[in-house]
Design an enzyme around this catalytic site. Sequence first.
Site, PDB file in Angstrom:
ATOM      1  CB  CYS A   2      -6.882   0.851   6.552  1.00 21.41           C
ATOM      2  SG  CYS A   2      -8.663   0.906   6.603  1.00 21.41           S
ATOM      3  NE  ARG A  27      -2.291  -2.141   4.177  1.00 20.22           N
ATOM      4  CZ  ARG A  27      -2.111  -3.440   4.398  1.00 20.22           C
ATOM      5  NH1 ARG A  27      -1.227  -4.092   3.696  1.00 20.22           N
ATOM      6  NH2 ARG A  27      -2.790  -4.074   5.307  1.00 20.22           N
ATOM      7  CD1 TRP A  74     -11.244  -0.805   0.421  1.00 20.57           C
ATOM      8  CD2 TRP A  74     -12.064  -1.860   2.211  1.00 20.57           C
ATOM      9  NE1 TRP A  74     -12.163  -1.730  -0.013  1.00 20.57           N
ATOM     10  CE2 TRP A  74     -12.681  -2.393   1.060  1.00 20.57           C
ATOM     11  CE3 TRP A  74     -12.420  -2.379   3.448  1.00 20.57           C
ATOM     12  CZ2 TRP A  74     -13.614  -3.414   1.111  1.00 20.57           C
ATOM     13  CZ3 TRP A  74     -13.367  -3.393   3.509  1.00 20.57           C
ATOM     14  CH2 TRP A  74     -13.953  -3.903   2.343  1.00 20.57           C
ATOM     15  CG  ASN A 100      -5.386  -2.252   8.605  1.00 21.21           C
ATOM     16  OD1 ASN A 100      -6.513  -2.491   8.177  1.00 21.21           O
ATOM     17  ND2 ASN A 100      -4.326  -2.929   8.216  1.00 21.21           N
ATOM     18  N   GLY A 101      -8.236  -2.428  10.771  1.00 26.70           N
ATOM     19  CA  GLY A 101      -8.844  -3.636  11.320  1.00 26.70           C
ATOM     20  C   GLY A 101     -10.279  -3.368  11.719  1.00 26.70           C
ATOM     21  CD  GLU A 487      -6.860 -14.383 -12.240  1.00 28.38           C
ATOM     22  OE1 GLU A 487      -7.650 -14.705 -11.347  1.00 28.38           O
ATOM     23  OE2 GLU A 487      -6.130 -13.376 -12.162  1.00 28.38           O
ATOM     24  CE  LYS A 491      -7.077 -10.180 -12.276  1.00 29.65           C
ATOM     25  NZ  LYS A 491      -6.328 -10.854 -11.254  1.00 29.65           N
ATOM     26  CD  GLU A 494      -9.393  -7.726  -9.734  1.00 31.54           C
ATOM     27  OE1 GLU A 494      -9.406  -7.390  -8.555  1.00 31.54           O
ATOM     28  OE2 GLU A 494      -8.615  -8.593 -10.178  1.00 31.54           O
ATOM     29  CG  HIS A 510     -25.289 -28.220 -18.652  1.00 31.49           C
ATOM     30  ND1 HIS A 510     -26.146 -29.277 -18.845  1.00 31.49           N
ATOM     31  CD2 HIS A 510     -24.065 -28.654 -19.027  1.00 31.49           C
ATOM     32  CE1 HIS A 510     -25.468 -30.317 -19.301  1.00 31.49           C
ATOM     33  NE2 HIS A 510     -24.199 -29.964 -19.430  1.00 31.49           N
ATOM     34  CE  LYS A 609      -1.707  -6.812  -4.932  1.00 30.67           C
ATOM     35  NZ  LYS A 609      -2.180  -7.453  -6.172  1.00 30.67           N
TER      36      LYS A 609
HETATM   37  O1  M6R Z   1      -3.360 -11.698  -1.113  1.00 29.49           O
HETATM   38  P1  M6R Z   1      -4.258 -12.819  -1.515  1.00 29.49           P
HETATM   39  O2  M6R Z   1      -3.704 -13.615  -2.624  1.00 29.49           O
HETATM   40  O3  M6R Z   1      -4.627 -13.701  -0.352  1.00 29.49           O
HETATM   41  O4  M6R Z   1      -5.572 -12.105  -1.989  1.00 29.49           O
HETATM   42  C1  M6R Z   1      -6.709 -12.816  -2.363  1.00 29.49           C
HETATM   43  C2  M6R Z   1      -7.656 -11.962  -3.178  1.00 29.49           C
HETATM   44  O5  M6R Z   1      -8.115 -10.884  -2.409  1.00 29.49           O
HETATM   45  C3  M6R Z   1      -7.002 -11.429  -4.445  1.00 29.49           C
HETATM   46  O6  M6R Z   1      -6.472 -12.450  -5.207  1.00 29.49           O
HETATM   47  C4  M6R Z   1      -8.029 -10.639  -5.281  1.00 29.49           C
HETATM   48  O7  M6R Z   1      -8.998 -11.494  -5.763  1.00 29.49           O
HETATM   49  C5  M6R Z   1      -7.313  -9.900  -6.424  1.00 29.49           C
HETATM   50  N1  M6R Z   1      -7.650  -8.520  -6.383  1.00 29.49           N
HETATM   51  C6  M6R Z   1      -7.684 -10.369  -7.764  1.00 29.49           C
HETATM   52  O8  M6R Z   1      -6.986  -9.687  -8.759  1.00 29.49           O
END
Ligand code: M6R
Length: 614
Positions: A2, A27, A74, A100-101, A487, A491, A494, A510, A609
């Site tokens: 948020c 956010r 969020w 936010n929280g 990674e 990517k 997501e 395996h 984010k």
């Molecule tokens: O801000 P951070 O690096 O701690 O965030 C960790 C993850 O939430 C973040 O890397 C998330 O996996 C990304 N959206 C991936 O692209």
Amino acid sequence: MCGIVGYIGNKPVYDILINGLKKLEYRGYDSSGIMIYNQKPLVKKAKGKVSDLEKLFVNSADKQGYLGIGHTRWATHGPPNQINSHPHTSNSGEITLVHNGIIENYDSIKKILTQKGYVFHSDTDSEVLVNLIEDIKKTKNVKLGKAVYFALKQVIGAYAIVVFDSKNPKEIVGARLGSPLAIGLGDSEYYFGSDATPFLEFTKRCIYLNDNEMFIVNMKKGLTLREIKRDSIIDPYIEELKQNIEEVEKGGYDHFMLKEIFEQPHSIIDTFRGRLLSYNQPISISSLKKHFEEFKNAKRIIFISCGTSWHSSLLAEYYFEELLRIPVEVEYASEFRYRNPVINKGDIVIPISQSGETADTLAAIKMAKEKGAFLYGICNVVGSSIARETHTGVYTHAGSEIGVASTKAFSCQISLLLLMALNLGQKLGTLDQKRYYRIIQELEKLPETIKTVLKSDPIVESISEKYLDAENFLYLGRGYNFPIALEGALKLKEISYIHAEGYPAAEMKHGPIALIDENMPVVVIATRKGNYHKVVSNIMEIKARGGQIIAVVSKGDVEIEKLADHIIEIPDCNELIAPILANIPLQLLSYHIANKKGCNVDQPRNLAKSVTVE
Ligand code: M6R
């Protein structure tokens, strides 16, 4: 997650709130709302994006006012809809709050307030908090600041809040515990934000609230900062921000993600600035110099992180064990914090985080600190909670990353981790000098090499067109390229919502090999050094089962060219540098697939984010 904004001063508030919310949409973006005060509070909320909220302001009279608060959500408690979105208003209509929280004990507070006659319209914990504040204000007959103070003493959980009381329209109150909150200081005006981006264009003077701090901004008396636990006034620490507004705008690109991918050469220059001067000068990372003894005596290094930052940690394990010969462990922060890990004196814990606000990483840091670990943080966002909670550390200086999918932050993390490992390895004597210089010489050229890799964008884009209907993807890599396979898969899933899995290439036989048929695209990272011939064998195994192969190879590779359906070349380089380069075409592949499928690349569904809830 948020995003929170707020303003009190002498400027019309509507644009400040709306534009501020747009900057914070990364956010959370399932619903949003604002309250503008003009003789009386006007609250408008909408499901969807901030642009949906804007549509509610058809009448210019509704936009008038010099004080307001806003929120982009969020969802945690209750679905994203108009009623659950913020701001939330107390039963009397006098107090408005954005939050936010998570308030963990909201249910028990709600029961007590319900018995007292309070009525709740939403499913949220935040509506409970605003009514608790109102109840305290009335029963104790105190001003808003005191009521907020007493309410926060009762709640368990995490919060950043900004609160307004229409009975005293010259004042705004706010507080933080666990979720970020910044105050921008203008000329007789104050801005509030979950980060500084909403007010960056107006002021560079900023106060980042620490946990357990609250503020009262009064247009007559100015700003008062208080420590909640000790109930004492504290002196604010005002930071001069170095960020500029261009960094948080798209700069001609269609999406932040694409802009951030193409910014990588420049971001790496910023990461290396002052640290990697030239190949014949020693690497200079001041926190490593200062704490060299801790690293020299370390029995073990534990990396903790989440998501993409966890993939950086995994690559760090390969770099650090190879170059430092110190045992390394890599932990998901969310697992680490809830088991009872053995942490001994002499252990170094390294949290890695782009945002510096990830709730699980932050909680894991606090736990490791209590157990006596030395904490060395690696963060991107300057002044973030994780940066402040660790004993020392280093910033990645990747610049603002707005796209939810981490791209440049990851590249800067892994480049910095390699630089750290080289620095420590050389000083510890665990790294052969010739090897050190060979790698450093290549690392110096990394920004230019990345520019070369980015030229493959049209090739990657044309490959992407063939896989828009794929339902699954496999990503395979070995050694240093294994974290890149993970990674690459993250990517893709997501942002395009295509199911993707990353595996160490040899693990394929395996289990995952059973999935391979002519409908399964397999991305193989097959750069020349390291386990090249073993990866070639893996490619043959995929080929034999009809899988479609997209291979990232070193320039000039002729062997894989004959086997793969598509090849993407990166410059031939040291095997420790190859993962940094190989990752870039995978970022582009995900971007183009998601974009061509019409997905919201910068704000994928269900994500945010900065994950400030556990
Ligand atoms: O801000 P951070 O690096 O701690 O965030 C960790 C993850 O939430 C973040 O890397 C998330 O996996 C990304 N959206 C991936 O692209």
